[in-house]
Design a protein around this motif. Structure first.
Motif, PDB file in Angstrom:
ATOM      1  N   GLY A 194      54.323  24.551  27.200  1.00  0.00           N
ATOM      2  CA  GLY A 194      53.097  24.167  26.508  1.00  0.00           C
ATOM      3  C   GLY A 194      51.842  24.811  27.036  1.00  0.00           C
ATOM      4  O   GLY A 194      50.742  24.334  26.761  1.00  0.00           O
ATOM      5  N   LEU A 195      51.980  25.910  27.802  1.00  0.00           N
ATOM      6  CA  LEU A 195      50.827  26.588  28.381  1.00  0.00           C
ATOM      7  C   LEU A 195      50.585  27.939  27.728  1.00  0.00           C
ATOM      8  O   LEU A 195      51.530  28.698  27.474  1.00  0.00           O
ATOM      9  CB  LEU A 195      51.028  26.811  29.881  1.00  0.00           C
ATOM     10  N   ALA A 196      49.315  28.238  27.507  1.00  0.00           N
ATOM     11  CA  ALA A 196      48.892  29.582  27.120  1.00  0.00           C
ATOM     12  C   ALA A 196      47.819  30.036  28.106  1.00  0.00           C
ATOM     13  O   ALA A 196      47.255  29.226  28.850  1.00  0.00           O
ATOM     14  CB  ALA A 196      48.355  29.613  25.697  1.00  0.00           C
ATOM     15  N   LEU A 197      47.534  31.328  28.097  1.00  0.00           N
ATOM     16  CA  LEU A 197      46.586  31.909  29.050  1.00  0.00           C
ATOM     17  C   LEU A 197      45.720  32.929  28.346  1.00  0.00           C
ATOM     18  O   LEU A 197      46.218  33.730  27.536  1.00  0.00           O
ATOM     19  CB  LEU A 197      47.344  32.583  30.197  1.00  0.00           C
ATOM     20  N   THR A 198      44.416  32.912  28.660  1.00  0.00           N
ATOM     21  CA  THR A 198      43.524  33.940  28.143  1.00  0.00           C
ATOM     22  C   THR A 198      42.508  34.331  29.205  1.00  0.00           C
ATOM     23  O   THR A 198      42.190  33.559  30.111  1.00  0.00           O
ATOM     24  CB  THR A 198      42.803  33.468  26.870  1.00  0.00           C
ATOM     25  N   GLY A 199      42.020  35.549  29.108  1.00  0.00           N
ATOM     26  CA  GLY A 199      40.993  36.070  30.009  1.00  0.00           C
ATOM     27  C   GLY A 199      40.565  37.435  29.521  1.00  0.00           C
ATOM     28  O   GLY A 199      41.322  38.125  28.826  1.00  0.00           O
ATOM     29  N   GLY A 200      39.359  37.836  29.870  1.00  0.00           N
ATOM     30  CA  GLY A 200      38.830  39.107  29.420  1.00  0.00           C
ATOM     31  C   GLY A 200      38.511  40.038  30.558  1.00  0.00           C
ATOM     32  O   GLY A 200      38.258  39.614  31.688  1.00  0.00           O
ATOM     33  N   SER A 201      38.559  41.347  30.292  1.00  0.00           N
ATOM     34  CA  SER A 201      38.200  42.373  31.257  1.00  0.00           C
ATOM     35  C   SER A 201      39.141  42.297  32.460  1.00  0.00           C
ATOM     36  O   SER A 201      40.355  42.412  32.309  1.00  0.00           O
ATOM     37  CB  SER A 201      36.731  42.230  31.646  1.00  0.00           C
ATOM     38  N   ASP A 202      38.613  42.058  33.676  1.00  0.00           N
ATOM     39  CA  ASP A 202      39.489  41.869  34.828  1.00  0.00           C
ATOM     40  C   ASP A 202      40.341  40.611  34.645  1.00  0.00           C
ATOM     41  O   ASP A 202      41.458  40.504  35.157  1.00  0.00           O
ATOM     42  CB  ASP A 202      38.661  41.774  36.105  1.00  0.00           C
ATOM     43  N   GLY A 203      39.826  39.646  33.885  1.00  0.00           N
ATOM     44  CA  GLY A 203      40.641  38.497  33.513  1.00  0.00           C
ATOM     45  C   GLY A 203      41.771  38.884  32.582  1.00  0.00           C
ATOM     46  O   GLY A 203      42.802  38.200  32.530  1.00  0.00           O
ATOM     47  N   GLY A 204      41.607  39.974  31.834  1.00  0.00           N
ATOM     48  CA  GLY A 204      42.713  40.499  31.043  1.00  0.00           C
ATOM     49  C   GLY A 204      43.800  41.069  31.923  1.00  0.00           C
ATOM     50  O   GLY A 204      44.997  40.951  31.627  1.00  0.00           O
ATOM     51  N   LEU A 205      43.397  41.696  33.045  1.00  0.00           N
ATOM     52  CA  LEU A 205      44.380  42.154  34.019  1.00  0.00           C
ATOM     53  C   LEU A 205      45.124  40.964  34.608  1.00  0.00           C
ATOM     54  O   LEU A 205      46.346  41.005  34.785  1.00  0.00           O
ATOM     55  CB  LEU A 205      43.695  42.969  35.113  1.00  0.00           C
ATOM     56  N   MET A 206      44.414  39.901  34.906  1.00  0.00           N
ATOM     57  CA  MET A 206      45.054  38.665  35.368  1.00  0.00           C
ATOM     58  C   MET A 206      46.118  38.210  34.374  1.00  0.00           C
ATOM     59  O   MET A 206      47.232  37.813  34.766  1.00  0.00           O
ATOM     60  CB  MET A 206      43.990  37.588  35.538  1.00  0.00           C
ATOM     61  N   CYS A 207      45.793  38.280  33.081  1.00  0.00           N
ATOM     62  CA  CYS A 207      46.761  37.907  32.047  1.00  0.00           C
ATOM     63  C   CYS A 207      47.982  38.811  32.081  1.00  0.00           C
ATOM     64  O   CYS A 207      49.123  38.347  31.944  1.00  0.00           O
ATOM     65  CB  CYS A 207      46.116  37.990  30.664  1.00  0.00           C
ATOM     66  N   GLY A 208      47.746  40.123  32.259  1.00  0.00           N
ATOM     67  CA  GLY A 208      48.859  41.064  32.298  1.00  0.00           C
ATOM     68  C   GLY A 208      49.776  40.823  33.477  1.00  0.00           C
ATOM     69  O   GLY A 208      51.009  40.898  33.351  1.00  0.00           O
ATOM     70  N   VAL A 209      49.192  40.531  34.641  1.00  0.00           N
ATOM     71  CA  VAL A 209      50.011  40.219  35.819  1.00  0.00           C
ATOM     72  C   VAL A 209      50.809  38.942  35.578  1.00  0.00           C
ATOM     73  O   VAL A 209      52.008  38.859  35.882  1.00  0.00           O
ATOM     74  CB  VAL A 209      49.119  40.085  37.072  1.00  0.00           C
ATOM     75  N   ALA A 210      50.168  37.918  35.016  1.00  0.00           N
ATOM     76  CA  ALA A 210      50.844  36.646  34.778  1.00  0.00           C
ATOM     77  C   ALA A 210      52.004  36.809  33.797  1.00  0.00           C
ATOM     78  O   ALA A 210      53.081  36.225  33.992  1.00  0.00           O
ATOM     79  CB  ALA A 210      49.841  35.628  34.248  1.00  0.00           C
ATOM     80  N   ALA A 211      51.809  37.594  32.747  1.00  0.00           N
ATOM     81  CA  ALA A 211      52.847  37.754  31.733  1.00  0.00           C
ATOM     82  C   ALA A 211      54.050  38.518  32.261  1.00  0.00           C
ATOM     83  O   ALA A 211      55.192  38.258  31.854  1.00  0.00           O
ATOM     84  CB  ALA A 211      52.280  38.470  30.511  1.00  0.00           C
ATOM     85  N   THR A 212      53.824  39.455  33.180  1.00  0.00           N
ATOM     86  CA  THR A 212      54.915  40.297  33.670  1.00  0.00           C
ATOM     87  C   THR A 212      55.593  39.739  34.911  1.00  0.00           C
ATOM     88  O   THR A 212      56.758  40.050  35.164  1.00  0.00           O
ATOM     89  CB  THR A 212      54.410  41.714  33.964  1.00  0.00           C
ATOM     90  N   THR A 213      54.890  38.932  35.702  1.00  0.00           N
ATOM     91  CA  THR A 213      55.486  38.419  36.947  1.00  0.00           C
ATOM     92  C   THR A 213      55.945  36.970  36.836  1.00  0.00           C
ATOM     93  O   THR A 213      56.854  36.561  37.560  1.00  0.00           O
ATOM     94  CB  THR A 213      54.490  38.542  38.112  1.00  0.00           C
ATOM     95  N   ARG A 214      55.319  36.172  35.965  1.00  0.00           N
ATOM     96  CA  ARG A 214      55.741  34.781  35.757  1.00  0.00           C
ATOM     97  C   ARG A 214      55.810  34.464  34.269  1.00  0.00           C
ATOM     98  O   ARG A 214      55.133  33.561  33.767  1.00  0.00           O
ATOM     99  CB  ARG A 214      54.799  33.810  36.477  1.00  0.00           C
TER     100      ARG A 214
END
Length: 660
Positions: free
Chosen positions: A507-527
């Motif tokens: 039931g969780l989603a994640l969003t972030g922009g710019s460097d927060g978009g990088l945070m999203c990319g790390v989260a999607a690929t590692t967890r």
């Protein structure tokens, strides 16, 4: 999912002697093939997102919460107030009076307005493609006539506030590009009305760092460095520039007050203190306000006082100082929320002409931006009330990171009257976070997040290390060699939400922009197991590719490490989402970018999406939409931004099965 065909290439980059395969390097180019691929991906994204989702209904919801979403207090000069109304500039005797139209800005987006001290000339920065690159236009405020002879240089952004007028109104300083935007070389210029533009020889070396000139009747100060500014050079009016503080371990951000520079600094005070530095002697410091429990952020001169903006556990506080630095009062803010303020301390120094009252925008996570005015000794005046109130509550919580540090968050939940359709009993939770560059994420109104709550979701705004919410130590805890701390903090928050029942598994989603978009990319690929959906916006996703981009190379050296150091490059590889992709099952992803983004260029989104589409072994879609006439966000036109928010929200609703 049938994705547009995407070829690969046999390219191996050499970065500081490290070989890095780059099979989608061709998507960095702006060729007809790439543009065709980009359009095909955008068409696919729209067809998937709006399959079973009413686009018009989602857009109506976005527009309902968009009112009051972009605060823009007026600018003051010589008893008059200047503000943009649509594509026009209006001047009036009160901040929001009817006034009169003095100029039309055309189709472009006004990046900034700066009236001269006597109010006779208005300088405005205009961007016409969403990129933030803007050019200066000058208007006679009496007649509305556009003046000839404006500088031709392009400003990379509005991060130094546009222009700094000389006190006599004869001209202004500005900071602009010295070559093509993609080369990212900048310098200070001086423009004299009717006499042309010249380079200003401020002694800052060859750094690409931003520099803002601050002026008074007696002194001029060059404030240098966007994220942690300090007064690098000074001169008496009519004199020669001389080095002042040639370097600083922290922030020293202030204003000229008589013969002193009165500043907020985190030097020897991680949460900040107020000091006065003699402009004749840079070693002569006097502490005016000592470090306390709050985080001091910025000073604003108002008449005979200085208004001191602070963060109290992320919530705004404003105290009032006299010119000697004594605390003489506090602004009665209308709730627990946030002031509208620039991302970076340097930008906050561009206050323009001192106004007779402290005019500021204020919001909370559940009320849209209002504008207020305060005069010392008088009650708070509301100039523009909030247009939207979200039917929701705000809960303050904290997760415990793996090293035992509490990570605060705010949970915004509730149900507005926007939907009568049945909703899941345990609402889906969208985590929004940033945690980078010392930039604070604040408890302020965000229209897109409010619309998601109104549709039946909940939002967690997480204050991860690396941000500026809790002072310099909080920032440095996830800076450069410790960047991975930010990602671990995010995981701690996500796991805490599930463990405490605030979110259901899946039931969780994640969003972030710019460097927060990088945070999203790390989260999607590692967890990937933690997330139902991940939505990076205007994202940085390829650190190795960033070493070839002059702007990002500048950012990497500041915040990540040395691209010429093999050890740092190896560390980049462990933190770069594009490099982290391996075959597996990933959550649904919707990657949104702007075709004219000069900071995180659209090829980040293209390359990451292509590689992830090829690696996806699960059933969830991997979608990307690069919007035309859009940039990093600050200068994207309103109509385009509404379409971006509509598609973004529709993807979230589809991912969780929400109906409106």
């Amino acid at each position: 999912m049938k994705y547009p065909p995407t070829r690969t290439v046999d390219i191996v980059a050499d970065v500081a002697g490290i070989a890095v395969p780059d099979p989608y390097r061709w998507l960095e180019e702006e060729t007809p093939e790439v543009r065709d691929w980009q359009r095909a991906q955008a068409d696919l994204a729209a067809s998937v997102i709006f399959d079973g989702v009413d686009r018009d209904a989602v857009r109506e919801l976005v527009l309902a919460f968009d009112t009051g979403a972009r605060p823009d207090p007026p600018r003051y000069a010589a008893g008059r107030w200047f503000r943009a109304v649509g594509t026009d500039v209006v001047v009036s005797g009160t901040p929001y009076g009817d006034g009169r139209r003095i100029a039309s800005l055309g189709e472009g987006v006004p990046s900034w307005l700066a009236p001269s001290p006597d109010g006779s000339v208005l300088a405005a920065g205009i961007c016409d493609d969403g990129s933030e690159h803007n050019t200066i236009r000058l208007f006679d405020t009496a007649t509305g006539r556009e003046l000839d002879g404006a500088p031709t240089q392009v400003l990379h952004s509005a991060w130094v506030g546009g222009v700094s007028w000389l006190p006599d109104g004869s001209g202004f300083y500005f900071f602009a590009l010295t070559g093509p935007p993609e080369e990212f070389r900048q310098a200070v210029f001086l423009h004299r009305l009717g006499a042309g533009t010249t380079l200003e020889p401020v002694p800052v070396g060859t750094s690409r760092e931003y520099t803002l000139i601050q002026t008074s009747d007696r002194w001029e100060v060059a404030a240098h460095r966007v994220g942690a500014p300090f007064p690098i050079a000074v001169r008496r009016v009519g004199g020669t520039w001389r080095p002042f503080l040639t370097d600083s371990p922290g922030t020293i951000a202030g204003h000229i007050v008589g013969d002193r520079y009165v500043a907020v600094t985190d030097v020897d005070a991680p949460r900040g203190r107020v000091v006065a530095i003699s402009l004749d002697d840079p070693s002569d410091w006097t502490e005016l306000v000592p470090e306390g429990d709050t985080v001091l952020r910025s000073l604003t001169p108002v008449g005979d006082h200085l208004y001191l903006s602070e963060f109290d556990a992320t919530f705004a506080r404003v105290r009032i100082l006299d010119r000697a630095g004594a605390v003489v009062g506090e602004v009665p803010l209308p709730g627990r929320g946030a002031l509208s303020s620039p991302f970076f301390p340097l930008t906050a120094l561009a206050v323009g002409n001192p106004a007779p009252s402290y005019v500021f925008a204020f919001s909370t996570p559940t009320t849209s931006w209002a504008v207020h005015a305060h005069r010392f000794g008088a009650p708070l005046e509301t100039l523009v009330p909030p247009a939207v109130t979200l039917d929701a509550t705000v809960e303050v919580g904290e997760a415990i990171a793996s090293d035992g540090v509490p990570i605060p968050y705010h949970l915004i939940s509730g149900r507005a009257d926007a939907s009568d359709a049945p909703q899941p009993s345990n609402p889906p939770v969208l985590v929004s976070a940033y945690g980078a560059a010392g930039v604070p994420l604040l408890p302020a109104y965000q229209a897109d997040l409010a619309a998601f709550v109104a549709a039946g979701g909940a939002v967690v705004q997480a204050y991860l290390r690396g941000g500026g919410e809790f002072g310099r130590d909080w920032w440095m805890a996830a800076h450069r060699e410790r960047k991975q701390v930010r990602d671990a903090d995010l995981v701690a928050v996500a796991e805490h939400l599930i463990d405490t029942g605030r979110a259901a598994p899946g039931g969780l989603a994640l969003t972030g922009g710019s460097d927060g978009g990088l945070m999203c990319g790390v989260a999607a690929t590692t967890r990937p197991d933690l997330w139902r959906a991940v939505l990076p916006r205007a994202p940085l996703l390829d650190l190795i590719g960033g070493t070839r981009d002059p702007y990002l190379e500048f950012v990497l050296r500041k915040a990540w490490g040395d691209p010429d150091d093999p050890a740092d490059v190896r560390r980049f590889l462990t933190l770069s989402p594009y490099e982290l992709i391996r075959d597996g099952a990933f959550p649904a992803l919707y990657i949104q970018a702007g075709a004219n983004d000069p900071r995180c260029r659209p090829w980040h989104a293209r390359k990451f999406a292509a590689r992830l589409q090829a690696a996806q072994r699960g059933a969830a879609p991997i979608l990307v939409h690069v919007f035309e006439d859009a940039g990093h966000g600050a200068a994207t036109g309103h109509d385009v931004a509404v379409e971006q928010d509509t598609e973004w929200l529709a993807f979230l609703l589809r991912s969780f099965g929400l109906r409106i």
